[in-house]
Scaffold this active site. Structure first.
Site, PDB file in Angstrom:
ATOM      1  CG  ASN A   8      -1.643   1.280   1.441  1.00  0.00           C
ATOM      2  OD1 ASN A   8      -1.756   2.092   0.513  1.00  0.00           O
ATOM      3  ND2 ASN A   8      -2.166   1.486   2.637  1.00  0.00           N
ATOM      4  CD1 TRP A   9       3.800   1.195  -2.737  1.00  0.00           C
ATOM      5  CD2 TRP A   9       4.152   2.612  -4.442  1.00  0.00           C
ATOM      6  NE1 TRP A   9       4.824   0.690  -3.504  1.00  0.00           N
ATOM      7  CE2 TRP A   9       5.062   1.529  -4.558  1.00  0.00           C
ATOM      8  CE3 TRP A   9       4.171   3.610  -5.414  1.00  0.00           C
ATOM      9  CZ2 TRP A   9       5.994   1.445  -5.590  1.00  0.00           C
ATOM     10  CZ3 TRP A   9       5.099   3.514  -6.439  1.00  0.00           C
ATOM     11  CH2 TRP A   9       6.002   2.448  -6.522  1.00  0.00           C
ATOM     12  CE  LYS A  10       0.342   3.498   4.758  1.00  0.00           C
ATOM     13  NZ  LYS A  10       0.137   3.643   6.172  1.00  0.00           N
ATOM     14  CG  HIS A  91      -5.667   1.891   5.204  1.00  0.00           C
ATOM     15  ND1 HIS A  91      -5.240   2.856   6.085  1.00  0.00           N
ATOM     16  CD2 HIS A  91      -4.631   1.029   5.054  1.00  0.00           C
ATOM     17  CE1 HIS A  91      -3.992   2.588   6.441  1.00  0.00           C
ATOM     18  NE2 HIS A  91      -3.597   1.490   5.831  1.00  0.00           N
ATOM     19  CD  GLU A  93      -2.744   5.590   6.769  1.00  0.00           C
ATOM     20  OE1 GLU A  93      -2.685   5.654   5.525  1.00  0.00           O
ATOM     21  OE2 GLU A  93      -1.824   5.122   7.478  1.00  0.00           O
ATOM     22  CD  GLU A 158      -3.333  -2.579   7.276  1.00  0.00           C
ATOM     23  OE1 GLU A 158      -2.246  -2.847   6.780  1.00  0.00           O
ATOM     24  OE2 GLU A 158      -3.940  -1.521   7.034  1.00  0.00           O
ATOM     25  N   GLY A 164       2.780   2.196  10.620  1.00  0.00           N
ATOM     26  CA  GLY A 164       3.768   3.262  10.462  1.00  0.00           C
ATOM     27  C   GLY A 164       4.502   3.619  11.742  1.00  0.00           C
ATOM     28  CB  SER A 203       5.382  -1.904  11.912  1.00  0.00           C
ATOM     29  OG  SER A 203       5.022  -0.551  12.147  1.00  0.00           O
ATOM     30  N   GLY A 224       2.873  -1.124   4.215  1.00  0.00           N
ATOM     31  CA  GLY A 224       2.917   0.291   3.849  1.00  0.00           C
ATOM     32  C   GLY A 224       4.341   0.710   3.535  1.00  0.00           C
ATOM     33  N   GLY A 225       5.013   1.304   4.509  1.00  0.00           N
ATOM     34  CA  GLY A 225       6.330   1.905   4.294  1.00  0.00           C
ATOM     35  C   GLY A 225       7.323   1.003   3.586  1.00  0.00           C
TER      36      GLY A 225
HETATM   37  C1  PEP Z   1      -0.647   0.181   6.072  1.00  0.00           C
HETATM   38  O1  PEP Z   1      -0.864   1.377   6.131  1.00  0.00           O
HETATM   39  O2  PEP Z   1      -1.451  -0.561   5.476  1.00  0.00           O
HETATM   40  C2  PEP Z   1       0.555  -0.338   6.719  1.00  0.00           C
HETATM   41  C3  PEP Z   1       0.567  -1.587   7.070  1.00  0.00           C
HETATM   42  O3  PEP Z   1       1.587   0.541   6.925  1.00  0.00           O
HETATM   43  P1  PEP Z   1       3.043   0.212   7.537  1.00  0.00           P
HETATM   44  O4  PEP Z   1       3.515  -1.077   6.926  1.00  0.00           O
HETATM   45  O5  PEP Z   1       3.890   1.378   7.128  1.00  0.00           O
HETATM   46  O6  PEP Z   1       2.864   0.090   9.006  1.00  0.00           O
END
Ligand code: PEP
Length: 242
Positions: A8-10, A91, A93, A158, A164, A203, A224-225
């Site tokens: 997920n590149w956001k 999600h 967010e 999640e 994050g 994470s 994500g990241g």
């Molecule tokens: C996400 O936002 O779906 C996520 C899992 O982010 P991260 O891996 O950066 O915690």
């Protein structure tokens, strides 16, 4: 079932950086299902850049309506037409930043499925909810509200406090929550709920991926990241159990 490793590149990534990212993926993904969900304007270019590979491209959201006067929204029909395969829905967010409710997520999932997309519905508790001992109740309620009847897609667990932050739940906590989700899906969906892949997200990075992906009922990861760097994404995919 093959694990799914989804990025997920956001609101990250650029057109200019796409060729280097794709080149960096190398031969990733011969025995896992791989998916990258970039921002809307990069979906088409990403599909073109990944042509000839087995890596799928998805969206991070879609509109609940199929077309019409909805400025700024993007329809599931259009996403499917340009070649997106999946769509992340609900999600945390979007639930937090855009006030998305579970019932909206459920309706979006129906719209997405009707358009031919595979939804990935996200659920997860906040830190306050976990500390109050309400994590499982919250997640069960999100599933009951967000997952439509006859749902065919994936679930991503999640924990909001793990996204994050570099913090992750213990493997025992992940196992307990995934077992709770599996049981809830079985009650809601019957046989389909017993085999649906449940991703873990929050994470995930190369150093913890193998341990998290080996937890019972974890059918892959939503990242994500670490999905922004091709070598990290590839390393996580390589850590998935076969
Ligand atoms: C996400 O936002 O779906 C996520 C899992 O982010 P991260 O891996 O950066 O915690």
């Amino acid at each position: 079932m093959r694990p799914m490793i989804a990025g997920n590149w956001k609101m990250n990534g650029t057109l200019a950086a796409l060729p280097a990212f794709v080149a960096g993926l190398g031969r990733t993904g011969t025995d896992v299902d791989l998916l990258i969900c970039p921002p809307f304007p990069l979906i088409g270019p990403m599909i073109a850049a990944l042509r000839g590979t087995a890596i799928a491209v998805g969206a991070q959201d879609c509109a609940v309506e199929t077309a019409g006067a909805h400025t700024g929204d993007v329809s599931a029909v259009l996403l499917a037409e340009i070649g997106a395969s999946h769509v992340i829905l609900g999600h945390s967010e979007r639930r937090a930043d855009h006030g998305e409710t579970s019932s909206l997520v459920r309706d979006k999932a129906r719209t997405a499925i009707a358009a031919g997309l595979i939804p990935i519905i996200c659920v997860g508790e906040t830190l306050d909810e976990r500390e109050a001992g309400e994590a499982e109740t919250v997640v069960r309620a999100q599933l009951a509200g967000s997952v439509p009847d006859h749902f065919a897609g994936l679930i991503a667990y999640e924990p909001v406090w793990a996204i994050g932050t570099g913090k992750t739940p213990t493997e025992a906590d992940v196992a307990a929550m995934h077992a709770t989700i599996r049981a809830a899906l079985g009650r809601q969906l019957g046989d389909a709920g017993t085999t649906m892949r449940i991703l873990y997200g929050g994470s995930v990075k190369p150093s913890n991926a193998a341990a998290l992906l080996a937890v019972p009922e974890v059918g892959g990861a939503l990242i994500g990241g670490a999905s922004l760097q091709a070598d990290d994404f590839s390393a996580i995919a390589a850590a998935a159990p076969r």
